[in-house]
Design an enzyme around this catalytic site. Structure first.
Site, PDB file in Angstrom:
ATOM      1  CE  LYS A 443      -3.596  33.921  94.686  1.00 23.13           C
ATOM      2  NZ  LYS A 443      -3.461  35.665  94.754  1.00 23.13           N
ATOM      3  CG  ASN A 482      -3.344  39.636  96.285  1.00 23.77           C
ATOM      4  OD1 ASN A 482      -2.831  38.905  95.428  1.00 23.77           O
ATOM      5  ND2 ASN A 482      -3.832  39.010  97.321  1.00 23.77           N
ATOM      6  CB  VAL A 490      -5.074  40.490 103.284  1.00 22.41           C
ATOM      7  CG1 VAL A 490      -4.519  41.554 102.672  1.00 22.41           C
ATOM      8  CG2 VAL A 490      -4.624  40.165 104.443  1.00 22.41           C
ATOM      9  CB  THR A 507      -0.033  32.718 105.793  1.00 24.69           C
ATOM     10  OG1 THR A 507       0.466  33.476 104.743  1.00 24.69           O
ATOM     11  CG2 THR A 507      -1.626  32.810 105.494  1.00 24.69           C
ATOM     12  NE  ARG A 575      -4.944  31.404 103.441  1.00 27.10           N
ATOM     13  CZ  ARG A 575      -6.083  32.253 102.822  1.00 27.10           C
ATOM     14  NH1 ARG A 575      -7.157  32.283 103.398  1.00 27.10           N
ATOM     15  NH2 ARG A 575      -5.806  33.056 102.009  1.00 27.10           N
TER      16      ARG A 575
END
Length: 691
Positions: A443, A482, A490, A507, A575
């Site tokens: 990220k 992740n 998740v 999402t 989100r």
């Protein structure tokens, strides 16, 4: 050699390899070998008993008799490398036949006149024939197992002397008719386990394997039925009620393919743990469990440079920040494998630290452990810890990671992820740390979130420490995506939603993410951190990105549910701070490193010290500002320090227009060199003017 001859040679070798893999060719070779060994055994017995060479007729007669016994006991259909108790029993019975039948025939030969040789010769020939057959097979097994044990040792999970053989269980329940997919070493070990342990209530009726050379053979006395494409046919014909995927080294794509093929067949599907699930003194063992999402996403097991890591970590003091978290805890488990002199677990969550300490004491009872309850935002407490233990290696995994929370509370991300990292770096440099490994995230590439921006700035701080002329250690960062099963990921969310009956909330329909298992991420962090050059940012190879929709459907399917019928999908919208697709590199970063085939280097220049120090002061001061002014100051600081930062419009980016107008009012009023942050020098922040 001319190219055309090389092509012909390649095609010829490929044809030979393909031909030799065919079952009938392999069985013919086995028959020829066994017949030759029988002939040699007859010649040796003849020489021992009569001190002469046998004639052709007697030799051919003995070879014909021996091969008749061989075919009767189906020795040519056995897989030499996967010999077990059933095959050994068959060889013993054939030995008895070779030794006892000819003398019995000699007794009856008086009235028939077949000219059967006397017992002293045939018994010797029978023993030698059976012995040579056993030796050839034992040699093949030994060579195979030696090669296999170099990769992963095996130890049995039960004492087979105390467990009855297959059939109905001791509780009177009928055994499940079981099909094993994978006729390799794992499948053979599993078959032996199921045959030996009645409590498992399983009766193996066949193997399924795609390898051409295994078609038609028997393993542990159980036939290999055919190719996996015919699984539905085998399930129906053999009335199978349980299928076990015995392929611990298979990638997730293969497990996913088989799981989908078996869905709807009305059978129970089990699997074995992957090789990567075991480490240290815990040997791989054939334990049955339900297929998990980790199995569908796993990749080929990672081959680490264990020798170099062992040499680096052994007898050293290792400190891990955030040791109670998912990544920090797994790093602690992996590091403990290599027997450091002392392992320091540092974190601020006492419950999570207690859990990892207890687990490590169980797994590695001889490992010296110390737990330090410490917040990385407290520089004085950090200094005390580093001065007390003087670690040679530091793995910095402590961070705030929840994307939407940090969009709402960016000042917390700044305090923990930026200034917490700065505090750890200062303490590390002051105590002379040899290697410092900062755990970063994908990220941080073209960030849209506070998490990504703060972790990218933390990378800048690590690079600054690396280029410090006075620094004697190596300082690197490692990025990955992740992590399956980590807190806030998740996977646990989907598990909870499935348990409650749904819906599965997603999402965005096209959202993708890179996924790694926790052990895989920790192992590659070790590889890059221990062996990488100073001042580098490394990116772990995470394979292909996975659509979250596909992940949700796979998890529903593994739970026996059909999406749209048993459980629904619900799209909730992206989100705050989320990206549709994560990236591994910026346009200027791509490069390959020499550390590992699955580790890449994201080449980048260190940030200008003056600019970095000036804007860090801005971010520090921003935390003292009132609402709205605080967010505007933080936005301006992020955009100046991370030019490719694109704030999320439904997160911190809501304040973007006001931040652009904020302009120079955010800048420090005093910009002398004394205000620049230098890691070895105490930092003095000049008060800033507020708007």
């Amino acid at each position: 050699m001319p190219p055309e001859f090389r092509s012909i040679q390649y095609l010829l070798l490929a044809w030979i390899q393909r031909t030799c893999s065919r079952p009938w060719v392999r069985q013919a070779v086995k028959m020829t070998l066994d017949a030759g060994l029988a002939g040699v055994a007859w010649a040796a017995a003849f020489g021992l008993v009569r001190a002469a060479l046998p004639d052709t007729n007697s030799t051919l007669a003995w070879v014909a008799f021996a091969m008749g016994v061989n075919l009767a006991f189906q020795h040519t259909r056995q897989h030499y490398r996967l010999m077990g108790f059933v095959e050994l029993r068959s060889l013993i019975l054939s030995m008895l036949a070779l030794v006892l039948v000819p003398p019995a025939g000699h007794v009856l030969d008086g009235s028939i006149g077949l000219g059967i040789e006397p017992p002293n010769l045939t018994v010797a020939a029978g023993l030698l024939t059976a012995l040579t057959w056993v030796m050839v097979r034992a040699t093949a097994v030994d060579v195979f197992r030696r090669r296999l044990l170099r990769k992963h040792p095996h130890r049995p999970t039960v004492d087979r002397r105390k467990t009855p053989r297959g059939g109905p269980s001791q509780h009177g329940e009928l055994a499940l008719r079981t099909l094993i997919v994978g006729a390799g070493h794992a499948g053979a070990q599993l078959c032996l386990e199921l045959q030996s342990n009645a409590e498992l209530k399983s009766r193996v009726v066949g193997f399924v394997d795609d390898a051409l050379e295994k078609q038609g053979v028997r393993i542990q006395g159980v036939p290999v039925l055919g190719h996996s494409d015919l699984l539905p046919v085998f399930i129906k014909e053999a009335q199978v009620s349980q299928v076990i995927l015995a392929m611990p080294r298979a990638p997730g794509s293969r497990i996913r393919q088989l799981a989908r093929a078996l869905h709807g067949e009305g059978v129970r599907v089990k699997t074995l743990p992957s090789i990567q699930d075991f480490m240290g003194k815990n040997a791989w063992k054939p334990e049955l469990r339900d297929i998990a999402i980790d199995d569908l996403l796993r990749r080929e097991p990672i081959s680490l440079d264990l020798g170099s890591i062992q040499q680096a970590l052994a007898d050293s003091v290792v400190l891990i920040t955030g040791a109670g978290g998912s990544i920090g805890g797994e790093l602690a488990r992996q590091v403990a494998r290599f027997g450091p002199a002392r392992l320091i677990l540092l974190g601020r969550g006492e419950n999570s630290l207690w859990e990892i300490e207890r687990e490590l004491h169980y797994l590695y009872p001889d490992q010296a452990l110390e737990v330090e309850l410490c917040d990385i935002r407290n520089p004085e407490r950090l200094r005390q810890v580093f001065q007390a233990w003087r670690p040679q290696f530091v793995f910095h995994a402590a961070a705030h990671k929840h994307v939407p929370y940090l969009e709402k509370h960016p000042e917390e991300g700044i305090e923990n992820n930026i200034f917490g990292t700065l505090n750890v770096l200062k303490a590390a440099q002051a105590s002379g740390v040899a290697r410092f490994v900062n755990v970063s995230t994908d990220k941080a590439v073209n960030p849209t979130s506070v998490l990504g921006a703060t972790k990218r700035i933390a990378e800048f701080l690590v690079l600054q420490a690396a280029e410090d002329d006075e620094a004697e250690g190596r300082y690197v960062s490692v990025r990955f995506g992740n992590v399956l099963g980590s807190r806030g990921s998740v996977i646990p969310l989907f598990h909870d939603q499935i348990r409650r009956g749904g819906p599965l909330t997603i999402t965005h329909q096209e959202m993708t993410r890179y996924f790694m298992t926790i052990p895989e991420a920790a192992q590659l962090v070790l590889q890059a951190g221990m062996l990488g050059q100073n001042g580098k940012v490394f990116v772990l190879d995470m394979g292909e990105p996975v659509r979250i929709v596909d992940l949700a459907e796979d998890m529903a399917r593994l739970s026996g549910l059909k999406v749209g019928y048993d459980i629904d999908l619900q799209f909730t919208g992206m989100r705050p701070g989320e990206k549709l697709h994560e990236e591994l590199f910026t346009d200027q970063e791509q490069g390959r490193s020499d550390v590992h085939e699955k580790v890449f280097e994201a080449s980048q220049e260190p940030k200008n010290r003056a600019v970095l120090g000036r804007w860090l002061q801005t971010l520090r001061h921003a935390g003292t500002l009132p609402e709205h002014a605080r967010q505007r100051a933080i936005l301006q600081g992020f955009m100046e320090l991370v030019p490719n930062y694109q704030p999320s419009p439904n997160g911190l980016g809501r304040h973007l227009d006001a931040a652009i107008d904020f302009g120079e009012d955010l800048m420090p009023s005093h910009r002398s060199p004394a205000s620049v942050i230098v890691l070895r020098t105490p930092v003095t922040f000049t008060p800033l003017q507020s708007s």
